[in-house]
Design an enzyme around this catalytic site. Structure first.
Site, PDB file in Angstrom:
ATOM      1  CE  LYS A   1      -8.313  13.777   3.200  1.00 39.26           C
ATOM      2  NZ  LYS A   1      -9.566  13.051   4.058  1.00 39.26           N
ATOM      3  CB  THR A   2     -10.947  15.999   7.947  1.00 38.96           C
ATOM      4  OG1 THR A   2     -10.066  14.864   7.457  1.00 38.96           O
ATOM      5  CG2 THR A   2     -12.020  15.696   8.924  1.00 38.96           C
TER       6      THR A   2
ATOM      7  CG  ASP B   1     -12.480  12.167   2.765  1.00 38.32           C
ATOM      8  OD1 ASP B   1     -11.908  13.101   2.285  1.00 38.32           O
ATOM      9  OD2 ASP B   1     -12.272  11.666   3.937  1.00 38.32           O
ATOM     10  CD  GLU B   2      -8.687  10.452   1.362  1.00 38.79           C
ATOM     11  OE1 GLU B   2      -8.004  10.773   0.355  1.00 38.79           O
ATOM     12  OE2 GLU B   2      -8.146  10.447   2.610  1.00 38.79           O
TER      13      GLU B   2
ATOM     14  CD  GLN C   1      -2.182  12.338  -0.040  1.00 38.06           C
ATOM     15  OE1 GLN C   1      -2.198  11.255   1.071  1.00 38.06           O
ATOM     16  NE2 GLN C   1      -2.639  13.306   0.349  1.00 38.06           N
TER      17      GLN C   1
ATOM     18  NE  ARG D   1       1.193  10.142   4.529  1.00 35.87           N
ATOM     19  CZ  ARG D   1       0.258  11.144   4.695  1.00 35.87           C
ATOM     20  NH1 ARG D   1      -0.621  10.985   5.351  1.00 35.87           N
ATOM     21  NH2 ARG D   1       0.070  11.897   3.307  1.00 35.87           N
TER      22      ARG D   1
END
Length: 750
Positions: free
Chosen positions: A33-34, A224-225, A255, A613
């Site tokens: 995504k980044t 973002d997020e 998330q 993770r």
């Protein structure tokens, strides 16, 4: 021009190239995504959009820096003028520019959580309230939650339900504390972190001309997020985007794990309703984890009802099955995990720094620390005390803040007797009482009032005046003098440097080294100015340091050591080997989260974050016996283990563990089934109601207890013919009571 597009997959590229209108990018864990966000910004710049017209909002300064660096690699110096940063950093700058429109001066201080608690503590004391009832942390959370929901102090005080809830919890003065807190912040020309968002909303609400100005400036907004945004952030973003509607939000509802901070999963779930003309892109390919880990995580999260449907996949190796271990005790669990790590490292499969132990609560770390130390395994606790929260650092920063903003009462109170000047609490109480009674700040009081006339001894008054004169010398220089020169001079002049040098104890040497490191950081900040002739004053430095969060600390260091952290802290990080420990009912999911489906779904999302993770290997463990408050209890395995498809689990070393997902987990191997098996029905079965004379109590019934206050019944069990209730009290948390002796009053039946 399009080189930065070369390494994108088809869906990523489509998301990047679609630059106009509302865009919803659903980004699974490890899906890049980044990369998509940075490439989208680069695409806008290559299309001729001015950098200053792009607003990119993140949740950590670290994320903003990384994104800006990547954009610069793609398009060069044009990225310099980008408006990119955290919500708090971006809007604190806007508020400084627009401060006069909301009744503040542009040099306002930003209070951190410690400053806020100190102010609340003082108000509780001034109001002669019982600090065992009015706990400062609880009041802080109440105020913070109200601001995040855009409920002002005045609105709170006039809200019958909120005040009624406070009264039922025996805290009827909460609204008064909130009102005083806001007034004191205003008089001190200070804002706390929540105010930065609250007052941004106030600014845009009350000054439509200002809102229109920033709508014209920020024509492209990227967030973002997005699943982590709260009510205040949601309204800021949507107010700004309402005209141009060029808004891109990136996030993963799977998330969303920060509801306790005010985050609302509804913000991302309802994006389609907010912007019916949206374009949607699903980033489903996971580039981090093995296929087994991704498929296991998919099977887990599929049990949630509230979600944006997606099917994540990996083209990597199949990988090992998730290993599940059962320990007889929590102590043995620590031994098993430490031994497993040691074996993996010695076999060359993983390094210490590539390994993490994740737990639900911080308290669980002790047993694993003990086990790691006994085996000489190096480790670190992630999320320990921040450098900027150390007492000596807070002292120096308080001096700098006071010189930059003399109205800052909290800073004044902190440093008036540091280094020791013989100015005691009694004298400060007299000054504070006079200031509060007359609506003055501490600074105004000591600069304009004869202190002996309000009861302060002349010898003490002389010391206070001398201190104020010293600070006054620095006030005019705060906006113009180089921050490093300013700080160095103030540390010398105040006596801090002499005091630190005089203390030769190990603790004293450590404190001196920390202050030296702070000065090094200030020097680095001033030297980093792009224009070498530019002066970076202390006011700018304080703005920068006030917005540093724990999440901005480095993910790792140069040392090879195992990372221990809560799962909440692990979000955004990745490791090769991950150990998820304490997978037991009451611990994970946590006891207080099992009263509603929404709470359980968030706990399941938290477990999803833990699994994803890991890049290579996941190890899950639970214990048959664990100490709770000094008593040995027998927990049962977490219900979430059954949510993972058994095809992805491996438990060859656990007697009685069934790999058939239709079967319950079992306990001890010996004995009868009824006595020793953890049966699924015994874990999940709950009585729906019970009657004791005329007292009809059901699940969800709201009750009141003379000691614990108001609560809700979340579990009912038969206990040898005497009903046993588990009640979630608003103030006291969960308690288990025998109905016969509880003396409950029914407030509301379900």
């Amino acid at each position: 021009m399009d080189n930065f597009l070369d390494n994108l997959n088809p869906v990523q590229r489509a998301a990047v190239e679609h630059t106009e209108g509302p865009n919803l990018i659903i980004a699974g864990a490890g899906s890049g995504k980044t990369k998509v966000l940075t490439c989208k910004i680069a695409m806008l710049l290559t299309k001729g959009v001015s950098p200053s017209a792009i607003l990119a909002l993140t949740f950590t300064n670290k994320a903003a820096r990384e994104m800006k660096e990547r954009v610069m690699q793609a398009v060069g110096k044009r990225a310099d003028m980008l408006r990119m940063g955290t919500f708090h950093s971006v809007f604190s700058r806007i508020l400084r520019y627009e401060a006069a429109n909301i009744g503040f001066n542009s040099n306002f201080t930003i209070y951190d959580a410690t400053d806020s608690l100190s102010l609340i503590r003082g108000i509780i004391k001034e109001m002669n309230l019982d600090d065992k009832v009015y706990k400062e942390k609880d009041i802080q959370n109440r105020i913070s939650n109200s601001k995040n929901h855009l409920i002002s102090a005045a609105a709170y005080a006039s809200n019958a339900k909120l005040v009624g809830d406070d009264t039922s919890m025996r805290k009827p003065k909460t609204a008064d504390i909130y009102l005083k807190y806001v007034a004191r912040c205003k008089s001190a020309n200070a804002m706390d972190f929540d105010d930065l968002l609250f007052y941004s909303n106030v600014l845009f609400r009350d000054r439509p001309d200002v809102l229109e100005k920033y709508r014209q400036v920020f024509r492209y907004i990227l967030v973002d997020e997005y699943q982590d945004t709260n009510v205040a952030q949601y309204h800021i973003v949507n107010r700004l985007a309402e005209k141009e509607r060029n808004i891109t939000v990136v996030g993963d509802d799977a998330q969303s794990i920060y509801s306790f901070r005010g985050a609302r999963i509804e913000n991302i779930l309802n994006f389609r309703k907010d912007y019916p003309d949206y374009a949607e892109f699903k980033l489903e390919q996971n580039y981090r984890s093995t296929r087994t880990i991704v498929d296991a995580a998919n099977s887990l999260i599929s049990k949630n009802k509230r979600q944006l449907k997606k099917t994540c996949f990996s083209k990597g190796e199949t990988g090992e099955k998730i290993e599940v271990s059962r320990a007889f005790t929590d102590r043995e669990e620590g031994v098993l995990v430490a031994s497993s790590i040691l074996d993996a490292v010695h076999a060359g499969r993983v390094g210490y720094s590539e390994t993490a132990i994740l737990y639900r609560t911080n308290a669980q770390s002790r047993i694993f620390e003990d086990s790691l130390r006994k085996r000489n395994i190096p480790y670190r606790i992630y999320g320990g005390i921040s450098f900027y929260q150390r007492a000596e650092i807070k002292d120096v920063l308080a001096y700098l803040r006071l010189a930059a903003n003399p109205l800052d009462d909290e800073s004044f109170r902190r440093v008036i007797n540091y280094p020791a000047r013989g100015i005691g609490a009694s004298s400060m109480e007299k000054i504070q009482t006079y200031a509060s009674t007359n609506g003055l700040t501490l600074w105004d009081t000591v600069r304009s009032v004869s202190l002996p006339s309000i009861g302060v001894k002349e010898s003490i008054a002389a010391k206070i005046v001398k201190f104020a004169d010293m600070i006054a010398e620095f006030v005019p220089k705060a906006h113009s003098t180089d921050a490093f020169a300013f700080a160095s001079a103030l540390i010398n002049r105040s006596g801090i440097k002499a005091e630190l040098k005089a203390n030769k104890s190990p603790e004293g040497i450590s404190r001196a080294e920390n202050v030296e490191e702070l000065l090094n950081g200030i020097k680095e900040y001033t030297d980093s100015a792009e224009n070498k002739s530019e002066t970076r004053p202390v006011t700018e430095y304080l703005q920068n340091v006030a917005l540093i969060t724990d999440a901005d600390k480095p993910d790792s260091d140069d040392l090879d050591r195992v990372s221990l952290m809560t799962i909440h802290s692990a979000k955004g990080l990745e490791f090769n080997y991950v150990y998820v420990v304490g997978m037991e009912e009451g611990l994970f999911p946590a006891t207080g989260t099992m009263t509603s489906e929404h709470e359980l779904e968030e706990e399941r999302r938290l477990f999803y974050v833990a699994l994803t993770r890991a890049a290579v290997k996941v190890h899950i463990s639970f214990a048959q016996a664990r100490y709770r408050w000094g008593s040995l209890v027998s927990p049962v395995p977490s219900r979430f283990l059954r949510d993972i498809d058994a095809r992805y689990l491996s438990a060859p070393s656990i007697t009685g563990f069934s790999s058939d997902s239709r079967q319950p987990f079992h306990g001890r191997e010996s004995g009868t089934d009824d006595g020793n098996k953890w049966k699924e029905e015994s874990i999940f079965a709950r009585k729906s109601s019970i009657e004791e004379g005329e007292l009809d109590i059901r699940l969800g019934t709201e009750v009141e207890h003379a000691r614990f206050g108001r609560g809700r019944v979340c579990e009912i069990e038969d206990y040898g013919g005497n009903p046993k209730l588990k009640i979630d009290f608003q103030e006291a948390g969960q308690k288990t009571l025998l109905l016969k002796f509880a003396k409950l009053t029914i407030i509301k039946k379900n």
